[in-house]
Write a protein that holds these residues in place. Structure first.
Motif, short mmCIF file in Angstrom:
data_model
loop_
_atom_site.label_atom_id
_atom_site.label_comp_id
_atom_site.label_asym_id
_atom_site.label_seq_id
_atom_site.Cartn_x
_atom_site.Cartn_y
_atom_site.Cartn_z
N GLU A 97 0.83 -1.19 0.00
CA GLU A 97 0.00 0.00 0.00
C GLU A 97 0.87 1.25 0.00
OE1 GLU A 97 -3.02 0.19 2.95
OE2 GLU A 97 -3.73 -1.84 2.54
N THR A 98 0.49 2.20 -0.82
CA THR A 98 1.23 3.46 -0.87
C THR A 98 0.30 4.57 -1.34
OG1 THR A 98 3.11 4.62 -1.87
CG2 THR A 98 2.04 2.97 -3.23
N ASP A 99 0.59 5.76 -0.91
CA ASP A 99 -0.19 6.90 -1.41
C ASP A 99 0.62 7.71 -2.42
OD1 ASP A 99 1.65 7.92 0.29
OD2 ASP A 99 0.22 8.93 1.63
N TYR A 100 1.77 7.14 -2.80
CA TYR A 100 2.62 7.83 -3.77
C TYR A 100 1.96 7.77 -5.15
CZ TYR A 100 6.73 9.05 -6.52
OH TYR A 100 7.60 9.65 -7.38
N THR A 101 1.89 8.88 -5.84
CA THR A 101 1.19 8.91 -7.13
C THR A 101 2.12 9.21 -8.30
OG1 THR A 101 0.63 11.23 -6.75
CG2 THR A 101 -1.03 9.58 -6.12
N GLY A 102 3.41 9.32 -8.04
CA GLY A 102 4.35 9.57 -9.13
C GLY A 102 4.67 8.28 -9.87
N ASP A 103 5.46 8.40 -10.93
CA ASP A 103 5.87 7.22 -11.68
C ASP A 103 6.84 6.40 -10.83
OD1 ASP A 103 4.32 8.16 -13.69
OD2 ASP A 103 5.97 8.80 -14.99
N HIS B 54 -0.99 3.76 -15.92
CA HIS B 54 -0.79 2.48 -16.60
C HIS B 54 0.09 1.59 -15.71
CE1 HIS B 54 -2.47 3.47 -20.57
NE2 HIS B 54 -2.10 4.71 -20.28
N HIS B 55 -0.33 0.35 -15.54
CA HIS B 55 0.46 -0.64 -14.80
C HIS B 55 0.97 -1.67 -15.80
CE1 HIS B 55 -1.27 0.15 -10.55
NE2 HIS B 55 -1.60 1.15 -11.33
N GLN B 56 2.22 -1.64 -16.08
CA GLN B 56 2.81 -2.59 -17.03
C GLN B 56 3.62 -3.61 -16.21
OE1 GLN B 56 2.16 -1.78 -20.43
NE2 GLN B 56 2.68 -3.92 -20.81
N ILE B 57 3.32 -4.87 -16.43
CA ILE B 57 3.87 -5.92 -15.55
C ILE B 57 4.77 -6.86 -16.34
CG2 ILE B 57 3.23 -7.87 -14.04
CD1 ILE B 57 0.45 -6.42 -13.77
N LYS C 28 2.11 7.39 -18.75
CA LYS C 28 2.07 6.97 -20.15
C LYS C 28 2.50 5.51 -20.26
CE LYS C 28 1.37 11.27 -21.66
NZ LYS C 28 0.06 11.66 -22.21
N GLN C 29 1.79 4.76 -21.10
CA GLN C 29 2.16 3.35 -21.25
C GLN C 29 3.53 3.20 -21.90
OE1 GLN C 29 -0.30 0.87 -23.74
NE2 GLN C 29 0.39 -1.00 -22.72
N LEU C 30 3.85 4.09 -22.84
CA LEU C 30 5.16 4.00 -23.49
C LEU C 30 6.29 4.16 -22.48
CD1 LEU C 30 4.66 5.89 -26.89
CD2 LEU C 30 5.00 3.43 -26.52
N LYS C 31 6.07 5.01 -21.50
CA LYS C 31 7.10 5.19 -20.47
C LYS C 31 7.19 3.94 -19.60
CE LYS C 31 8.85 8.25 -16.90
NZ LYS C 31 8.55 9.36 -15.98
N ALA C 32 6.04 3.37 -19.29
CA ALA C 32 6.05 2.13 -18.49
C ALA C 32 6.78 1.02 -19.25
CB ALA C 32 4.62 1.71 -18.17
N LEU C 33 6.57 0.96 -20.56
CA LEU C 33 7.27 -0.05 -21.37
C LEU C 33 8.78 0.23 -21.39
CD1 LEU C 33 4.73 -0.34 -24.32
CD2 LEU C 33 5.37 -2.17 -22.74
N ALA C 34 9.12 1.50 -21.42
CA ALA C 34 10.56 1.86 -21.40
C ALA C 34 11.19 1.44 -20.07
CB ALA C 34 10.72 3.35 -21.63
N ALA D 14 5.67 -1.58 -13.55
CA ALA D 14 6.00 -0.17 -13.81
C ALA D 14 4.69 0.60 -13.83
CB ALA D 14 6.73 -0.03 -15.13
N ILE D 15 4.59 1.63 -13.00
CA ILE D 15 3.36 2.43 -12.91
C ILE D 15 3.68 3.84 -13.38
CG2 ILE D 15 1.53 3.26 -11.38
CD1 ILE D 15 2.16 0.88 -9.55
N CYS D 16 3.10 4.18 -14.52
CA CYS D 16 3.44 5.47 -15.14
C CYS D 16 2.20 6.12 -15.75
CB CYS D 16 4.48 5.27 -16.25
SG CYS D 16 6.03 4.54 -15.69
#
Lengths: 124, 180
Positions: free
Chosen positions: A27-33, A107-110, A61-67, A57-59
């Motif tokens: 659990e976290t309240d952090y909302t940054g990437d 976006h949550h990229q796993i 933009k999905q492209l950033k999560a993929l990066a 990766a939680i970002c």
């Protein structure tokens, strides 16, 4: 093994340039990437130890999560018989997925990794 | 059980191959990046296989066994390679490089002289100490290049050991250990 993996990820300036935090899942309240990890040891026969690592990766933009995950793969996946560390002999990426958190607009990229290494249960 | 016999070996290692020039240099001269055959995949194996001949009388009261031959074979797979790598995996060939092009000519007159290589495999144990397998050998088993759309090309590397000194040694195994 997770301490060594975390040290590799946390010590990489390229990855830290993409996400400000790399933390265990919870659990976290952090909302940054950020990137979250979940590590589970799945086997140990006294010689060989196996584990499963999930990186999310939680970002915005999905492209950033993929990066982010591309960089993580570059850091962790072993090439041929090359070892990641003296303890971790093999890392392969195996599986993954994506979901969208519409409440936080993230976006949550796993990605999942199968990790093989030397057992630490024989005391040697 | 002694501490050094409790160790469990897991993991692969590095494979160095260089042309053999009648002596085995120091470790530091062999274990150079330039001598890496390539990054290997699928591990490596060294097989030592003696051939025996036993002579016995009809009653079995007298029996003597002799070793008549000893074969040493080293096998691995090379994941990262180029044409110069393949040169070391041929018994004899001619490699040339010019203007960004490597050419390896295999067979013909070049095939009459078999090149001997010094093969050194180094496994690093979890405590940082090393196990080394060293042989002088010839790449007499050739190779197969398989290009596939869904699988990386791993070149089989197989060397047959030959004796390289007056004692007839074919394989040298060396292990570093922590002195108590």
């Amino acid at each position: 093994m997770i301490e060594q993996i975390y040290a590799i990820l946390d010590g990489d300036t390229a990855l830290k340039g993409l996400v400000s935090r790399i933390e265990p899942k919870g659990e976290t309240d952090y909302t940054g990437d950020c990137a979250l990890y979940e590590y589970t040891e799945t086997g140990d026969d006294g010689a060989v130890m196996t584990a499963r690592l999930q990186i999310t990766a939680i970002c915005d933009k999905q492209l950033k999560a993929l990066a982010v995950l591309q960089r993580v793969r570059q850091l962790l996946v072993t090439n041929g018989d090359e070892e990641l560390t003296p303890t971790i002999t093999r890392v392969i990426a195996n599986g993954g997925g994506h979901l969208y958190d519409s409440a936080r607009k993230k976006h949550h990229q796993i990605i999942y990794f199968n990790i093989t290494g030397r057992s630490d249960s024989n005391g040697s | 059980m002694a501490a050094e016999t409790k160790q469990i070996i897991l993991g692969s290692g590095d494979l160095y191959v260089t042309e053999y020039n009648d002596d085995i240099p120091e470790h530091a001269e062999i274990e150079l990046e330039a001598n890496l055959l390539g990054r290997i995949k699928g591990g490596a194996s060294v097989e030592y296989k003696p051939s025996e001949h036993t002579v016995a009388d009809d009653s079995g009261a007298v029996e003597e066994t002799f070793i008549t031959a000893e074969d040493v074979t080293f096998k691995s797979g090379v994941l990262t390679w180029n044409i110069a790598t393949l040169n070391k995996l041929t018994a004899a060939s001619v490699l040339s490089e010019a203007a960004g092009t490597r050419t390896l000519a295999i067979g013909g007159r070049a095939g009459r002289r078999v090149t001997k290589y010094l093969i050194r495999f180094v496994h690093t144990k979890s405590d940082g100490k090393k196990i080394r397998a060293t042989l002088v050998g010839t790449a007499s088993s050739g190779f197969t290049l398989a290009f596939a759309p869904d699988k990386e090309t791993v070149v089989d590397a197989q060397f047959k050991g030959v004796s390289h000194n007056t004692s007839g040694h074919k394989l040298i195994l060396e292990e570093e250990y922590i002195v108590a």
